[in-house]
Design an enzyme around this catalytic site. Structure first.
Site, PDB file in Angstrom:
ATOM      1  N   CYS A   1       0.804  -1.224   0.000  1.00 49.69           N
ATOM      2  CA  CYS A   1       0.000   0.000   0.000  1.00 49.69           C
ATOM      3  C   CYS A   1       0.839   1.278   0.000  1.00 49.69           C
ATOM      4  O   CYS A   1       0.834   2.017  -0.980  1.00 49.69           O
ATOM      5  CB  CYS A   1      -0.923   0.001   1.205  1.00 49.69           C
ATOM      6  SG  CYS A   1      -2.167  -1.283   1.120  1.00 49.69           S
TER       7      CYS A   1
HETATM    8  N1  LIG Z   1      -2.847  -6.064   2.049  1.00 47.16           N
HETATM    9  C1  LIG Z   1      -3.254  -4.929   2.603  1.00 47.16           C
HETATM   10  O1  LIG Z   1      -2.893  -4.627   3.749  1.00 47.16           O
HETATM   11  C2  LIG Z   1      -4.208  -3.982   1.889  1.00 47.16           C
HETATM   12  C3  LIG Z   1      -4.791  -2.943   2.646  1.00 47.16           C
HETATM   13  C4  LIG Z   1      -5.659  -2.069   2.018  1.00 47.16           C
HETATM   14  C5  LIG Z   1      -5.913  -2.209   0.660  1.00 47.16           C
HETATM   15  N2  LIG Z   1      -5.312  -3.200  -0.074  1.00 47.16           N
HETATM   16  C6  LIG Z   1      -5.647  -3.283  -1.487  1.00 47.16           C
HETATM   17  O2  LIG Z   1      -6.528  -4.376  -1.693  1.00 47.16           O
HETATM   18  C7  LIG Z   1      -6.265  -5.009  -2.954  1.00 47.16           C
HETATM   19  C8  LIG Z   1      -5.952  -6.478  -2.738  1.00 47.16           C
HETATM   20  O3  LIG Z   1      -4.768  -6.568  -1.947  1.00 47.16           O
HETATM   21  P1  LIG Z   1      -4.341  -7.898  -1.198  1.00 47.16           P
HETATM   22  O4  LIG Z   1      -3.256  -7.501  -0.248  1.00 47.16           O
HETATM   23  O5  LIG Z   1      -5.530  -8.625  -0.679  1.00 47.16           O
HETATM   24  O6  LIG Z   1      -3.713  -8.704  -2.426  1.00 47.16           O
HETATM   25  P2  LIG Z   1      -3.350 -10.258  -2.475  1.00 47.16           P
HETATM   26  O7  LIG Z   1      -2.312 -10.412  -3.505  1.00 47.16           O
HETATM   27  O8  LIG Z   1      -3.097 -10.764  -1.086  1.00 47.16           O
HETATM   28  O9  LIG Z   1      -4.698 -10.926  -2.973  1.00 47.16           O
HETATM   29  C9  LIG Z   1      -5.225 -10.739  -4.230  1.00 47.16           C
HETATM   30  C10 LIG Z   1      -5.850 -12.050  -4.683  1.00 47.16           C
HETATM   31  O10 LIG Z   1      -6.460 -11.824  -5.952  1.00 47.16           O
HETATM   32  C11 LIG Z   1      -6.240 -12.974  -6.755  1.00 47.16           C
HETATM   33  N3  LIG Z   1      -6.416 -12.592  -8.150  1.00 47.16           N
HETATM   34  C12 LIG Z   1      -5.539 -11.962  -8.982  1.00 47.16           C
HETATM   35  N4  LIG Z   1      -6.109 -11.748 -10.175  1.00 47.16           N
HETATM   36  C13 LIG Z   1      -7.366 -12.234 -10.094  1.00 47.16           C
HETATM   37  C14 LIG Z   1      -8.443 -12.298 -11.004  1.00 47.16           C
HETATM   38  N5  LIG Z   1      -8.357 -11.777 -12.227  1.00 47.16           N
HETATM   39  N6  LIG Z   1      -9.581 -12.883 -10.599  1.00 47.16           N
HETATM   40  C15 LIG Z   1      -9.695 -13.408  -9.347  1.00 47.16           C
HETATM   41  N7  LIG Z   1      -8.708 -13.373  -8.449  1.00 47.16           N
HETATM   42  C16 LIG Z   1      -7.561 -12.782  -8.802  1.00 47.16           C
HETATM   43  C17 LIG Z   1      -4.839 -13.424  -6.371  1.00 47.16           C
HETATM   44  O11 LIG Z   1      -4.638 -14.787  -6.695  1.00 47.16           O
HETATM   45  C18 LIG Z   1      -4.841 -13.175  -4.865  1.00 47.16           C
HETATM   46  O12 LIG Z   1      -5.272 -14.296  -4.140  1.00 47.16           O
HETATM   47  C19 LIG Z   1      -5.120  -4.209  -3.574  1.00 47.16           C
HETATM   48  O13 LIG Z   1      -5.654  -3.219  -4.404  1.00 47.16           O
HETATM   49  C20 LIG Z   1      -4.455  -3.556  -2.378  1.00 47.16           C
HETATM   50  O14 LIG Z   1      -3.791  -2.367  -2.728  1.00 47.16           O
HETATM   51  C21 LIG Z   1      -4.470  -4.103   0.537  1.00 47.16           C
END
Ligand SMILES: NC(=O)c1ccc[n+]([C@@H]2O[C@H](COP(=O)([O-])OP(=O)(O)OC[C@H]3O[C@@H](n4cnc5c(N)ncnc54)[C@H](O)[C@@H]3O)[C@@H](O)[C@H]2O)c1
Length: 441
Positions: A282
């Site tokens: 992030c």
């Molecule tokens: N991790 C954090 O602390 C956090 C906090 C706030 C916001 N975010 C935001 O949330 C979003 C997700 O982050 P995250 O940390 O959960 O990511 P992550 O990589 O842990 O999870 C994303 C998931 O999406 C799946 N994926 C990818 N492409 C896909 C598709 N086309 N269809 C279905 N599934 C798909 C991946 O396999 C993975 O399991 C990002 O935009 C991130 O910036 C993350």
């Protein structure tokens, strides 16, 4: 009944009723750090939840009731799977049976620091294939203002469905803080903004079934911008305090003592702490989504670029500290054994994304150091030509210098000070301990 600003009562009331009586079938696309906790929260609230992820390994693990996310214990996940409340699939055909869809896929940066929309686009293409009237869709992936209206909406409206009457579309920023035991999905206030007032209301109704506080805003753009303000605020303040740390170092002042004393001011000051560099999915990334977007409007995001530059220097600053400390002990970095304590990007989690430890290890390797590390959350590490296994903390005793990069709670800090010859502490993990061996950031 939802409010009168919902233009198509039949569709709206049907969906609102399903949400209220928890018969709505909830879908979560992307079962990572954000998606899996959200899916669990809605299953807990009594909804039937289907998670869709492109990773077969993840869907298999979820269906076996095994959690791969630190904040979700297997003992929480397994009963939800066993009772049929939560399942996972790689097949987007599941969308046909869904009433709500939360999209939680990654939004990384390209090498050029431009937003990489490919995950959102590919998820929406798959959803559009099976999309039907009467569905609420909420994008949660962090992104630039305008994405929901400009990228997602056209893809979902292609079949002739009208937003705000045939289906509902919102953006809701995700604020999850992995490893935070106090604030988790359920008690972090949830901001939501829709393409229309009816969309916002449907989003508000949906989240209020499972989460404690919902904060509706007037548009998707406002909701998108909220997240970028929050993360840019953090990134810039960390940049400021990192610059102060570099200044204090030059003047021989203990920056940690300065911050602690400043933080006694009961108003108008909020402490941020310096460190070896930014990490995670992030803070190092999201502000560049904003600067990319504002560039198109002819505005240079100067604070963001400057803080990005200063924060990017911190791994170099930390490595220079190690070099100076070793040199003072009469050793060059080349050929010295350097043991890194903690490689995850922050305390008590296993996430390595953008971790400054990766930069620090690479920089030390380039200077010819012999490297080892300890991290109870990261058993193995691979980067470029380097492949290491986590060693027991006792290995620190053999090192010429120990560098604390991540201040995990599990480390025995007094023992570390006792055993080590020299310690560079980039996190103030040794606060309260005194020894000539300690070099602080
Ligand atoms: N991790 C954090 O602390 C956090 C906090 C706030 C916001 N975010 C935001 O949330 C979003 C997700 O982050 P995250 O940390 O959960 O990511 P992550 O990589 O842990 O999870 C994303 C998931 O999406 C799946 N994926 C990818 N492409 C896909 C598709 N086309 N269809 C279905 N599934 C798909 C991946 O396999 C993975 O399991 C990002 O935009 C991130 O910036 C993350």
């Amino acid at each position: 009944m939802i409010e009168s600003n919902v233009p198509a009562p039949a569709t709206a009331e049907l969906l609102a009723d399903k949400i209220r009586n928890r018969t709505a079938h909830v879908g979560v696309v992307g079962l990572g750090y954000v998606g899996l906790p959200l899916a669990v929260e809605f299953a807990h609230a009594g909804f039937t939840v289907t998670g869709i992820d492109v990773s077969e390994a993840k869907t298999r693990q979820v269906n076996a009731g095994e959690s791969y996310i630190g904040d979700i214990p297997t003992s929480t996940l397994a009963p939800l799977v066993n009772s049929g409340k939560l399942r996972a699939t790689t097949d987007f055909a599941a969308v046909q049976d869904l009433d709500t869809i939360n999209i939680c896929v990654p939004t990384p940066l390209r090498k050029t620091k431009d937003p990489d929309m490919s995950f959102i686009v590919s998820a929406c293409q798959e959803i559009a294939h099976y999309f039907h009237a009467g569905t609420l869709v909420i994008l949660e992936s962090t992104t630039y203002p305008g994405t929901t209206d400009e990228v997602v909406l056209p893809m979902l409206s292609k079949g002739g469905l009208e937003v705000g009457s045939d289906f509902y579309l919102c953006f809701s920023p995700e604020r999850v803080d992995p490893g935070n035991p106090t604030y988790q999905t359920v008690n972090i206030p949830k901001v939501v903004g829709g393409c229309t007032a009816a969309c916002t209301e449907m989003g508000r109704l949906f989240y209020s079934q499972a989460l404690e506080t919902v904060v509706p805003v007037s548009s998707t753009q406002v909701a998108e911008m909220v997240k970028l303000l929050e993360n840019t605020f953090r990134m810039i303040n960390i940049g400021l305090v990192n610059e102060i740390a570099i200044m204090c170092d030059r003047m021989g002042i203990n920056v940690w003592e300065v911050i602690d004393a400043a933080a006694t001011k009961p108003f108008g000051f909020m402490p941020f702490y310096p460190g070896p560099g930014l990490g995670g999915h992030c803070i190092p990334i999201d502000p560049f989504y904003l600067s990319w977007k504002t560039k198109q409007a002819g505005i240079e995001a100067r604070f963001i670029e400057l803080a990005g530059y200063i924060n990017g220097q911190m791994p170099h600053f930390a490595v220079d500290k190690v070099q100076t400390a070793l040199n003072s002990a009469g050793k060059p970095v080349k050929g010295s054994r350097i043991h890194v304590m903690g490689v995850a990007y922050k305390r008590d989690i296993d996430d390595m994304r953008e971790s400054p430890a990766l930069d620090i290890l690479m920089l030390l390797e380039r200077r010819g150091a012999i490297l080892s590390y300890s991290d109870p959350h990261v058993p193995k590490l691979k980067l470029d030509g380097l492949a290491l296994d986590s060693s027991p903390e006792s290995v620190a005793a053999d090192a010429d210098c120990v560098v604390i990069v991540t201040n995990h709670a599990a480390f025995d800090y007094p023992g570390l000070v006792q055993r080590s010859k020299l310690i560079v502490d980039t996190r103030n993990a040794l606060k309260g301990l005194t020894s000539d061996k300690i070099v602080r950031l």
